[in-house]
Design a protein around this motif. Structure first.
Motif, PDB file in Angstrom:
ATOM      1  N   MET A  16       0.960  -1.228   0.112  1.00 51.97           N
ATOM      2  CA  MET A  16      -0.075  -0.104   0.122  1.00 51.97           C
ATOM      3  C   MET A  16       0.884   1.244  -0.093  1.00 51.97           C
ATOM      4  O   MET A  16       0.735   2.085  -0.542  1.00 51.97           O
ATOM      5  N   SER A  17       1.819   1.104   0.707  1.00 51.36           N
ATOM      6  CA  SER A  17       2.907   2.334   0.688  1.00 51.36           C
ATOM      7  C   SER A  17       3.774   2.656  -0.654  1.00 51.36           C
ATOM      8  O   SER A  17       3.671   3.785  -0.927  1.00 51.36           O
ATOM      9  N   LYS A  18       3.991   1.456  -1.245  1.00 56.34           N
ATOM     10  CA  LYS A  18       4.562   1.618  -2.642  1.00 56.34           C
ATOM     11  C   LYS A  18       3.671   2.380  -3.514  1.00 56.34           C
ATOM     12  O   LYS A  18       3.809   3.204  -4.417  1.00 56.34           O
ATOM     13  N   ILE A  19       2.384   1.767  -3.475  1.00 54.69           N
ATOM     14  CA  ILE A  19       0.929   2.356  -4.206  1.00 54.69           C
ATOM     15  C   ILE A  19       1.030   3.728  -4.077  1.00 54.69           C
ATOM     16  O   ILE A  19       0.812   4.620  -5.031  1.00 54.69           O
ATOM     17  N   ASP A  20       0.879   4.146  -2.767  1.00 52.16           N
ATOM     18  CA  ASP A  20       0.617   5.534  -2.359  1.00 52.16           C
ATOM     19  C   ASP A  20       1.744   6.522  -2.866  1.00 52.16           C
ATOM     20  O   ASP A  20       1.616   7.575  -3.444  1.00 52.16           O
ATOM     21  N   ALA A  21       3.169   6.011  -2.577  1.00 54.36           N
ATOM     22  CA  ALA A  21       4.082   6.797  -3.074  1.00 54.36           C
ATOM     23  C   ALA A  21       4.101   7.141  -4.796  1.00 54.36           C
ATOM     24  O   ALA A  21       4.476   8.171  -5.115  1.00 54.36           O
ATOM     25  N   LEU A  68      -8.295  -0.746  -6.753  1.00 54.53           N
ATOM     26  CA  LEU A  68      -7.569  -1.927  -6.176  1.00 54.53           C
ATOM     27  C   LEU A  68      -6.874  -1.562  -4.851  1.00 54.53           C
ATOM     28  O   LEU A  68      -7.034  -2.430  -4.118  1.00 54.53           O
ATOM     29  N   ARG A  69      -6.239  -0.325  -4.516  1.00 55.51           N
ATOM     30  CA  ARG A  69      -5.612  -0.057  -3.616  1.00 55.51           C
ATOM     31  C   ARG A  69      -6.688  -0.043  -2.422  1.00 55.51           C
ATOM     32  O   ARG A  69      -6.272  -0.515  -1.233  1.00 55.51           O
ATOM     33  N   ALA A  70      -7.805   0.491  -2.763  1.00 52.99           N
ATOM     34  CA  ALA A  70      -8.926   0.549  -1.606  1.00 52.99           C
ATOM     35  C   ALA A  70      -9.314  -0.876  -1.127  1.00 52.99           C
ATOM     36  O   ALA A  70      -9.573  -1.046  -0.010  1.00 52.99           O
ATOM     37  N   GLU A  71      -9.500  -1.558  -2.276  1.00 49.80           N
ATOM     38  CA  GLU A  71      -9.878  -2.873  -2.092  1.00 49.80           C
ATOM     39  C   GLU A  71      -8.980  -3.573  -1.404  1.00 49.80           C
ATOM     40  O   GLU A  71      -9.077  -4.637  -0.306  1.00 49.80           O
ATOM     41  N   HIS A 130      -5.481 -11.781   4.128  1.00 49.49           N
ATOM     42  CA  HIS A 130      -4.226 -11.135   3.633  1.00 49.49           C
ATOM     43  C   HIS A 130      -3.834 -11.720   2.427  1.00 49.49           C
ATOM     44  O   HIS A 130      -3.275 -10.959   1.333  1.00 49.49           O
ATOM     45  N   GLN A 131      -4.076 -12.936   1.812  1.00 44.44           N
ATOM     46  CA  GLN A 131      -3.835 -13.478   0.588  1.00 44.44           C
ATOM     47  C   GLN A 131      -4.571 -12.688  -0.615  1.00 44.44           C
ATOM     48  O   GLN A 131      -3.888 -12.342  -1.719  1.00 44.44           O
ATOM     49  N   GLN A 132      -5.667 -12.356  -0.366  1.00 42.34           N
ATOM     50  CA  GLN A 132      -6.307 -11.793  -1.340  1.00 42.34           C
ATOM     51  C   GLN A 132      -6.181 -10.359  -1.442  1.00 42.34           C
ATOM     52  O   GLN A 132      -5.862  -9.804  -2.566  1.00 42.34           O
ATOM     53  N   SER A 133      -5.757  -9.666  -0.268  1.00 40.86           N
ATOM     54  CA  SER A 133      -5.065  -8.311  -0.394  1.00 40.86           C
ATOM     55  C   SER A 133      -3.878  -8.227  -1.037  1.00 40.86           C
ATOM     56  O   SER A 133      -3.714  -7.364  -1.807  1.00 40.86           O
ATOM     57  N   VAL A 134      -3.025  -9.285  -0.762  1.00 42.10           N
ATOM     58  CA  VAL A 134      -1.703  -9.175  -1.571  1.00 42.10           C
ATOM     59  C   VAL A 134      -1.773  -9.445  -2.942  1.00 42.10           C
ATOM     60  O   VAL A 134      -1.440  -8.727  -3.921  1.00 42.10           O
ATOM     61  N   ALA A 191      -2.382  -3.944  -8.722  1.00 40.06           N
ATOM     62  CA  ALA A 191      -2.536  -2.335  -8.581  1.00 40.06           C
ATOM     63  C   ALA A 191      -0.602  -1.940  -9.030  1.00 40.06           C
ATOM     64  O   ALA A 191      -0.562  -1.113  -9.703  1.00 40.06           O
ATOM     65  N   LEU A 192       0.028  -2.755  -8.385  1.00 40.59           N
ATOM     66  CA  LEU A 192       1.657  -2.534  -8.674  1.00 40.59           C
ATOM     67  C   LEU A 192       1.953  -2.777 -10.080  1.00 40.59           C
ATOM     68  O   LEU A 192       2.721  -2.263 -10.564  1.00 40.59           O
TER      69      LEU A 192
END
Length: 80
Positions: free
Chosen positions: A26-31, A50-53, A63-67, A73-74
């Motif tokens: 999430m931090s990488k996406i935000d940056a 995707l970031r919000a989801e 967590h696996q679904q989040s990753v 998104a990445l």
């Protein structure tokens, strides 16, 4: 029985690893979003979705679904 116990132990150990991976992604996406990526409006909207989801899934303990969601998104952002 020993194999089942081992599999359960490994699953319990792996879950926190995924949990720590989500905030880093999430931090990488935000940056990347803060840097103003050169994406189409549709791709930018998709990354934000995707970031919000991914954050929602992380908060829900999935967590696996989040990753997986954050990885998409990445990928759109061109981050490995």
């Amino acid at each position: 029985m020993q194999r089942l116990a081992l599999a359960l132990a490994l699953a319990l150990v792996a879950a926190p690893a995924f949990a720590f991976h989500c905030p880093a992604d999430m931090s990488k996406i935000d940056a990347a979003l803060d840097a103003g990526p050169k994406l189409s409006e549709a791709d930018l909207a998709r990354v934000r979705q995707l970031r919000a989801e991914g954050e929602r899934l992380h908060a829900a303990g999935q967590h696996q679904q989040s990753v997986d969601t954050l990885a998409e998104a990445l990928r759109i952002l061109g981050i490995k």
